[in-house]
Design a protein around this motif. Structure first.
Motif, PDB file in Angstrom:
ATOM      1  N   ALA A  35       0.899  -1.355  -0.029  1.00 39.33           N
ATOM      2  CA  ALA A  35      -0.243   0.057   0.115  1.00 39.33           C
ATOM      3  C   ALA A  35       0.757   1.289   0.107  1.00 39.33           C
ATOM      4  CB  ALA A  35      -0.963  -0.059   1.251  1.00 39.33           C
ATOM      5  N   CYS A  36       2.123   1.203   0.210  1.00 39.09           N
ATOM      6  CA  CYS A  36       3.066   2.312   0.308  1.00 39.09           C
ATOM      7  C   CYS A  36       4.249   2.443  -0.650  1.00 39.09           C
ATOM      8  CB  CYS A  36       3.651   2.521   1.893  1.00 39.09           C
ATOM      9  SG  CYS A  36       4.733   3.838   1.858  1.00 39.09           S
ATOM     10  N   ALA A  37       3.972   3.359  -1.506  1.00 32.86           N
ATOM     11  CA  ALA A  37       4.743   3.119  -2.889  1.00 32.86           C
ATOM     12  C   ALA A  37       6.428   3.406  -2.307  1.00 32.86           C
ATOM     13  CB  ALA A  37       4.794   4.427  -3.839  1.00 32.86           C
ATOM     14  N   ASP A  38       6.616   4.491  -1.204  1.00 35.29           N
ATOM     15  CA  ASP A  38       7.884   4.572  -0.854  1.00 35.29           C
ATOM     16  C   ASP A  38       8.408   3.314  -0.082  1.00 35.29           C
ATOM     17  OD1 ASP A  38       7.994   7.292  -1.685  1.00 35.29           O
ATOM     18  OD2 ASP A  38       7.195   8.059   0.222  1.00 35.29           O
ATOM     19  N   CYS A  39       7.749   2.637   0.763  1.00 31.92           N
ATOM     20  CA  CYS A  39       8.394   1.331   1.376  1.00 31.92           C
ATOM     21  C   CYS A  39       8.566   0.325   0.175  1.00 31.92           C
ATOM     22  CB  CYS A  39       7.352   0.913   2.432  1.00 31.92           C
ATOM     23  SG  CYS A  39       7.428   2.257   3.949  1.00 31.92           S
ATOM     24  N   ALA A  40       7.646   0.357  -0.701  1.00 30.49           N
ATOM     25  CA  ALA A  40       7.796  -0.846  -1.533  1.00 30.49           C
ATOM     26  C   ALA A  40       9.107  -0.388  -2.691  1.00 30.49           C
ATOM     27  CB  ALA A  40       6.579  -0.776  -2.512  1.00 30.49           C
ATOM     28  N   ARG A  41       9.175   0.708  -2.692  1.00 35.45           N
ATOM     29  CA  ARG A  41      10.843   1.303  -3.485  1.00 35.45           C
ATOM     30  C   ARG A  41      11.710   0.904  -2.653  1.00 35.45           C
ATOM     31  NH1 ARG A  41       8.787   5.307  -5.575  1.00 35.45           N
ATOM     32  NH2 ARG A  41       8.820   6.586  -3.676  1.00 35.45           N
ATOM     33  N   GLN A  42      11.752   1.189  -1.362  1.00 32.00           N
ATOM     34  CA  GLN A  42      12.811   0.927  -0.409  1.00 32.00           C
ATOM     35  C   GLN A  42      12.990  -0.543  -0.274  1.00 32.00           C
ATOM     36  OE1 GLN A  42      14.296   3.333   1.621  1.00 32.00           O
ATOM     37  NE2 GLN A  42      15.373   2.206   3.045  1.00 32.00           N
ATOM     38  N   LEU A  43      12.055  -1.414  -0.250  1.00 31.92           N
ATOM     39  CA  LEU A  43      12.114  -2.788  -0.190  1.00 31.92           C
ATOM     40  C   LEU A  43      12.907  -3.193  -1.642  1.00 31.92           C
ATOM     41  CD1 LEU A  43      11.748  -5.574   1.020  1.00 31.92           C
ATOM     42  CD2 LEU A  43       9.556  -5.354   0.199  1.00 31.92           C
ATOM     43  N   ASP A  44      12.357  -2.678  -2.748  1.00 35.55           N
ATOM     44  CA  ASP A  44      13.028  -3.199  -3.852  1.00 35.55           C
ATOM     45  C   ASP A  44      14.434  -2.667  -4.132  1.00 35.55           C
ATOM     46  OD1 ASP A  44      10.811  -4.280  -4.859  1.00 35.55           O
ATOM     47  OD2 ASP A  44       9.955  -2.477  -6.092  1.00 35.55           O
ATOM     48  N   GLN A  45      14.879  -1.780  -3.440  1.00 34.58           N
ATOM     49  CA  GLN A  45      16.308  -1.167  -3.592  1.00 34.58           C
ATOM     50  C   GLN A  45      17.129  -2.247  -2.619  1.00 34.58           C
ATOM     51  OE1 GLN A  45      15.790   2.873  -2.325  1.00 34.58           O
ATOM     52  NE2 GLN A  45      15.670   3.517  -4.287  1.00 34.58           N
ATOM     53  N   PHE A  46      16.495  -2.464  -1.401  1.00 31.07           N
ATOM     54  CA  PHE A  46      17.204  -2.975  -0.665  1.00 31.07           C
ATOM     55  C   PHE A  46      17.356  -4.676  -1.223  1.00 31.07           C
ATOM     56  CE2 PHE A  46      18.433  -5.599   3.101  1.00 31.07           C
ATOM     57  CZ  PHE A  46      18.893  -4.767   3.851  1.00 31.07           C
ATOM     58  N   ARG A  47      16.406  -5.163  -1.816  1.00 30.58           N
ATOM     59  CA  ARG A  47      16.597  -6.657  -2.426  1.00 30.58           C
ATOM     60  C   ARG A  47      17.617  -6.377  -3.607  1.00 30.58           C
ATOM     61  NH1 ARG A  47      10.281  -7.702  -2.927  1.00 30.58           N
ATOM     62  NH2 ARG A  47      10.187  -9.212  -1.431  1.00 30.58           N
ATOM     63  N   GLU A  48      17.580  -5.393  -4.309  1.00 28.35           N
ATOM     64  CA  GLU A  48      18.692  -5.107  -5.529  1.00 28.35           C
ATOM     65  C   GLU A  48      20.180  -5.072  -4.782  1.00 28.35           C
ATOM     66  OE1 GLU A  48      20.420  -4.857  -9.113  1.00 28.35           O
ATOM     67  OE2 GLU A  48      18.334  -5.458  -8.441  1.00 28.35           O
ATOM     68  N   THR A  49      20.179  -4.330  -3.791  1.00 32.12           N
ATOM     69  CA  THR A  49      21.620  -4.209  -2.993  1.00 32.12           C
ATOM     70  C   THR A  49      21.779  -5.616  -2.641  1.00 32.12           C
ATOM     71  OG1 THR A  49      21.083  -1.960  -2.250  1.00 32.12           O
ATOM     72  CG2 THR A  49      22.846  -3.133  -1.224  1.00 32.12           C
ATOM     73  N   VAL A  50      21.327  -6.343  -1.954  1.00 31.05           N
ATOM     74  CA  VAL A  50      21.493  -7.842  -1.467  1.00 31.05           C
ATOM     75  C   VAL A  50      22.030  -8.663  -2.990  1.00 31.05           C
ATOM     76  CG1 VAL A  50      20.511  -9.929  -0.552  1.00 31.05           C
ATOM     77  CG2 VAL A  50      19.965  -7.737   0.499  1.00 31.05           C
ATOM     78  N   ARG A  51      21.194  -8.506  -3.853  1.00 30.56           N
ATOM     79  CA  ARG A  51      21.421  -9.464  -5.004  1.00 30.56           C
ATOM     80  C   ARG A  51      22.713  -8.997  -5.601  1.00 30.56           C
ATOM     81  NH1 ARG A  51      22.504  -8.818  -9.696  1.00 30.56           N
ATOM     82  NH2 ARG A  51      21.658  -6.858  -9.864  1.00 30.56           N
ATOM     83  N   ALA A  52      23.083  -7.692  -5.558  1.00 25.20           N
ATOM     84  CA  ALA A  52      24.417  -7.319  -6.018  1.00 25.20           C
ATOM     85  C   ALA A  52      25.457  -7.785  -5.134  1.00 25.20           C
ATOM     86  CB  ALA A  52      24.487  -5.845  -6.196  1.00 25.20           C
ATOM     87  N   LEU A  53      25.592  -7.555  -3.918  1.00 28.64           N
ATOM     88  CA  LEU A  53      26.407  -8.150  -2.957  1.00 28.64           C
ATOM     89  C   LEU A  53      26.704  -9.463  -2.957  1.00 28.64           C
ATOM     90  CD1 LEU A  53      25.736  -5.929   0.128  1.00 28.64           C
ATOM     91  CD2 LEU A  53      27.533  -5.729  -1.561  1.00 28.64           C
ATOM     92  N   ARG A  54      25.538 -10.322  -3.184  1.00 31.35           N
ATOM     93  CA  ARG A  54      25.946 -11.862  -3.258  1.00 31.35           C
ATOM     94  C   ARG A  54      26.625 -12.157  -4.543  1.00 31.35           C
ATOM     95  NH1 ARG A  54      19.732 -13.328  -1.971  1.00 31.35           N
ATOM     96  NH2 ARG A  54      19.932 -13.268   0.357  1.00 31.35           N
ATOM     97  N   GLU A  55      26.698 -11.420  -5.612  1.00 33.28           N
ATOM     98  CA  GLU A  55      27.320 -11.616  -6.935  1.00 33.28           C
ATOM     99  C   GLU A  55      29.004 -11.399  -6.485  1.00 33.28           C
ATOM    100  OE1 GLU A  55      25.423  -9.685  -9.899  1.00 33.28           O
ATOM    101  OE2 GLU A  55      23.667 -10.924  -9.686  1.00 33.28           O
ATOM    102  N   LEU A  56      29.307 -10.620  -5.571  1.00 35.84           N
ATOM    103  CA  LEU A  56      30.651 -10.119  -5.453  1.00 35.84           C
ATOM    104  C   LEU A  56      31.459 -11.434  -4.958  1.00 35.84           C
ATOM    105  CD1 LEU A  56      30.280  -6.802  -3.405  1.00 35.84           C
ATOM    106  CD2 LEU A  56      30.948  -7.247  -5.874  1.00 35.84           C
ATOM    107  N   PRO A  57      32.918 -11.747  -5.447  1.00 34.60           N
ATOM    108  CA  PRO A  57      33.556 -12.721  -4.893  1.00 34.60           C
ATOM    109  C   PRO A  57      33.903 -12.391  -3.348  1.00 34.60           C
ATOM    110  CG  PRO A  57      34.620 -11.473  -6.554  1.00 34.60           C
ATOM    111  CD  PRO A  57      33.318 -10.687  -6.280  1.00 34.60           C
ATOM    112  N   PRO A  58      33.906 -13.666  -2.647  1.00 33.18           N
ATOM    113  CA  PRO A  58      33.959 -13.348  -1.048  1.00 33.18           C
ATOM    114  C   PRO A  58      35.013 -12.507  -0.761  1.00 33.18           C
ATOM    115  CG  PRO A  58      34.238 -15.739  -1.828  1.00 33.18           C
ATOM    116  CD  PRO A  58      34.097 -14.987  -3.185  1.00 33.18           C
TER     117      PRO A  58
END
Length: 81
Positions: A35-58
């Motif tokens: 129901a909250c576009a700002d929070c949905a955007r925040q969640l999407d940004q966080f998911r994208e950050t986590v995804r990007a960090l998982r792709e980094l070598p150890p």
């Protein structure tokens, strides 16, 4: 179902993505994010950050201190917007 404020949702993003919320919390979190576009955007940004960090070598992953500073920056940005 628990109701969340935007600030509460931001604090629980990691727990949500880790599957650590109980059912009422998870349902409340999802209802607020839907129901909250700002929070949905925040969640999407966080998911994208986590995804990007998982792709980094150890050897390129963030230290705990850097991760904590990044999380603080996300929270501060949320409070500014």
């Amino acid at each position: 179902m628990k109701r969340f404020t935007c600030d509460e949702l931001v604090e629980l993003i990691t727990a949500y993505l880790d599957g650590a919320l109980d059912r009422p919390e998870r349902e409340g979190f999802e209802a607020h994010a839907a129901a909250c576009a700002d929070c949905a955007r925040q969640l999407d940004q966080f998911r994208e950050t986590v995804r990007a960090l998982r792709e980094l070598p150890p050897e390129r992953k963030l230290s705990d201190g850097t991760r904590d500073r990044l999380m603080s920056a996300f929270r501060a940005r949320r409070h500014q917007g």
